[in-house]
Write a protein that holds these residues in place. Structure first.
Motif, PDB file in Angstrom:
ATOM      1  N   UNK A  31       6.700 -23.842  33.542  1.00  0.00           N
ATOM      2  CA  UNK A  31       6.323 -23.735  34.967  1.00  0.00           C
ATOM      3  C   UNK A  31       5.268 -22.657  35.197  1.00  0.00           C
ATOM      4  N   UNK A  32       5.275 -21.611  34.360  1.00  0.00           N
ATOM      5  CA  UNK A  32       4.259 -20.563  34.494  1.00  0.00           C
ATOM      6  C   UNK A  32       2.852 -21.147  34.334  1.00  0.00           C
ATOM      7  N   UNK A  33       2.734 -22.175  33.493  1.00  0.00           N
ATOM      8  CA  UNK A  33       1.414 -22.790  33.260  1.00  0.00           C
ATOM      9  C   UNK A  33       0.896 -23.443  34.543  1.00  0.00           C
ATOM     10  N   UNK A  34       1.802 -23.941  35.369  1.00  0.00           N
ATOM     11  CA  UNK A  34       1.366 -24.580  36.623  1.00  0.00           C
ATOM     12  C   UNK A  34       0.857 -23.499  37.591  1.00  0.00           C
ATOM     13  N   UNK A  35       1.573 -22.346  37.638  1.00  0.00           N
ATOM     14  CA  UNK A  35       1.064 -21.229  38.462  1.00  0.00           C
ATOM     15  C   UNK A  35      -0.302 -20.787  37.951  1.00  0.00           C
ATOM     16  N   UNK A  36      -0.458 -20.812  36.646  1.00  0.00           N
ATOM     17  CA  UNK A  36      -1.748 -20.432  36.059  1.00  0.00           C
ATOM     18  C   UNK A  36      -2.827 -21.445  36.448  1.00  0.00           C
ATOM     19  N   UNK A  96      -7.876 -14.001  30.221  1.00  0.00           N
ATOM     20  CA  UNK A  96      -7.541 -12.793  30.968  1.00  0.00           C
ATOM     21  C   UNK A  96      -7.734 -12.897  32.480  1.00  0.00           C
ATOM     22  N   UNK A  97      -8.807 -13.575  32.939  1.00  0.00           N
ATOM     23  CA  UNK A  97      -9.047 -13.627  34.387  1.00  0.00           C
ATOM     24  C   UNK A  97      -7.877 -14.307  35.108  1.00  0.00           C
ATOM     25  N   UNK A  98      -7.342 -15.354  34.484  1.00  0.00           N
ATOM     26  CA  UNK A  98      -6.188 -16.052  35.073  1.00  0.00           C
ATOM     27  C   UNK A  98      -4.948 -15.148  34.982  1.00  0.00           C
ATOM     28  N   UNK A  99      -4.727 -14.543  33.817  1.00  0.00           N
ATOM     29  CA  UNK A  99      -3.547 -13.677  33.638  1.00  0.00           C
ATOM     30  C   UNK A  99      -3.541 -12.535  34.652  1.00  0.00           C
ATOM     31  N   UNK A 100      -4.731 -12.001  34.938  1.00  0.00           N
ATOM     32  CA  UNK A 100      -4.797 -10.871  35.864  1.00  0.00           C
ATOM     33  C   UNK A 100      -4.525 -11.252  37.312  1.00  0.00           C
ATOM     34  N   UNK A 101      -4.746 -12.514  37.668  1.00  0.00           N
ATOM     35  CA  UNK A 101      -4.595 -12.902  39.078  1.00  0.00           C
ATOM     36  C   UNK A 101      -3.355 -13.741  39.361  1.00  0.00           C
ATOM     37  N   UNK A 102      -2.666 -14.172  38.311  1.00  0.00           N
ATOM     38  CA  UNK A 102      -1.579 -15.139  38.552  1.00  0.00           C
ATOM     39  C   UNK A 102      -0.380 -14.541  39.313  1.00  0.00           C
ATOM     40  N   UNK A 177       4.451  -0.308  29.352  1.00  0.00           N
ATOM     41  CA  UNK A 177       4.307  -0.114  30.814  1.00  0.00           C
ATOM     42  C   UNK A 177       4.082  -1.445  31.500  1.00  0.00           C
ATOM     43  N   UNK A 178       3.251  -2.306  30.869  1.00  0.00           N
ATOM     44  CA  UNK A 178       2.944  -3.613  31.437  1.00  0.00           C
ATOM     45  C   UNK A 178       4.195  -4.502  31.508  1.00  0.00           C
ATOM     46  N   UNK A 179       5.038  -4.419  30.474  1.00  0.00           N
ATOM     47  CA  UNK A 179       6.293  -5.199  30.455  1.00  0.00           C
ATOM     48  C   UNK A 179       7.167  -4.765  31.638  1.00  0.00           C
ATOM     49  N   UNK A 180       7.291  -3.435  31.834  1.00  0.00           N
ATOM     50  CA  UNK A 180       8.133  -2.929  32.921  1.00  0.00           C
ATOM     51  C   UNK A 180       7.559  -3.317  34.290  1.00  0.00           C
ATOM     52  N   UNK A 181       6.226  -3.291  34.378  1.00  0.00           N
ATOM     53  CA  UNK A 181       5.572  -3.630  35.647  1.00  0.00           C
ATOM     54  C   UNK A 181       5.800  -5.103  35.992  1.00  0.00           C
ATOM     55  N   UNK A 182       5.659  -5.965  34.976  1.00  0.00           N
ATOM     56  CA  UNK A 182       5.874  -7.399  35.218  1.00  0.00           C
ATOM     57  C   UNK A 182       7.327  -7.675  35.590  1.00  0.00           C
ATOM     58  N   UNK A 183       8.252  -6.981  34.946  1.00  0.00           N
ATOM     59  CA  UNK A 183       9.678  -7.144  35.288  1.00  0.00           C
ATOM     60  C   UNK A 183       9.876  -6.824  36.770  1.00  0.00           C
ATOM     61  N   UNK A 184       9.236  -5.726  37.198  1.00  0.00           N
ATOM     62  CA  UNK A 184       9.411  -5.286  38.589  1.00  0.00           C
ATOM     63  C   UNK A 184       8.829  -6.334  39.553  1.00  0.00           C
TER      64      UNK A 184
END
Ligand code: DC
Length: 229
Positions: A31-36, A96-102, A177-184
């Motif tokens: 499902x993450x791919x659809x958000x992407x 990266x551009x998609x990962x940064x905005x998803x 840090x990125x893992x913790x941020x995404x969890x949040x």
């Protein structure tokens, strides 16, 4: 059968989901791919500029018929693929551009409704779907819900290992840090945040291998459905 696999980032949801789908002859859908793909659509149409989303324009354009996001599991290599208006964007959506905005795109309620209705269309075919809200919001009636967790430092180390294997640079502290941020972000979103469904079975794979996970699944299927796996 509908199997919902939710959990934190880098817990190995897609690896596990693909193996289960292949073993049980079900469709695997990420499902993450659809958000992407929705994020890519927004970028391609200039609805995201300097990290600001033109929400009204995106909402107006994001309608079935105008934006076609489809999933094809019958391509020649037998791989699942996500198409945006008929074009395979499976690799493009990982850049990266998609990962940064998803993440901000995935918080918009009209985007979530659009994606949810698309995902629900696959239910009758029998699916293993992974994401953040599959067992709680997309398929609350799923036959089996698995909630995947793993120690954040172990998840960060797995990501470091993946990047190093690809010959890329990886800084453990930054990735941690990125893992913790995404969890949040995932668990504090207003609409359908990441949370464990009450009837989910929890799998902590901090200290077990993928093949041990498959043995664990065998026990779960036997206990829940008296099914030999
Ligand atoms: O799993 P992933 O990194 O490809 O997911 C991309 C983004 O989509 C991530 O920000 C979480 C979000 N997502 C979501 O909000 N709900 C889902 N069911 C799946 C992913």
């Amino acid at each position: 059968m509908i199997i919902a696999i939710d959990g934190y980032s880098s817990t190995g949801k897609s690896t596990f989901a693909k193996l289960i789908a292949a073993r049980l002859g079900l469709i695997y859908l990420d499902s993450g791919a659809i958000y992407r793909a929705v994020t890519l659509f927004a970028l391609q149409h200039g609805y995201i500029k300097d990290n600001v989303i033109d929400t009204p324009s995106l909402e107006q354009d994001l309608v079935a018929g105008k934006v076609e996001i489809s999933y094809n599991r019958d391509n020649p290599e037998g791989r699942a693929e996500i198409c945006l208006n008929g074009v395979n964007v499976e690799s493009r959506i990982r850049l990266l551009d998609v990962s940064n905005s998803v993440s901000p795109i995935a918080t918009l309620p009209f985007v979530r409704n659009f994606v949810d209705s698309l995902l629900r269309g696959y239910g009758p075919m029998g699916v293993v779907m992974d994401g953040r809200d599959i067992g709680t919001a997309v398929f609350p009636e799923a036959d089996l819900k698995i909630f995947m967790v793993a120690d954040a430092k172990i998840r960060a180390q797995r990501r470091v290992d993946q990047l190093v294997a690809k010959g890329e640079k990886a800084d453990f502290d930054e990735i941690y840090r990125n893992v913790l941020e995404r969890d949040y972000i995932d668990s504090h979103r207003e609409m359908n945040p990441l949370r464990q469904a009450e009837d989910a079975v929890v799998l902590d794979n901090s200290y077990i291998s993928v093949s041990q996970q498959m043995i664990w699944l065998g026990w779960v299927l036997k206990a829940k459905f008296d099914m030999d796996f």
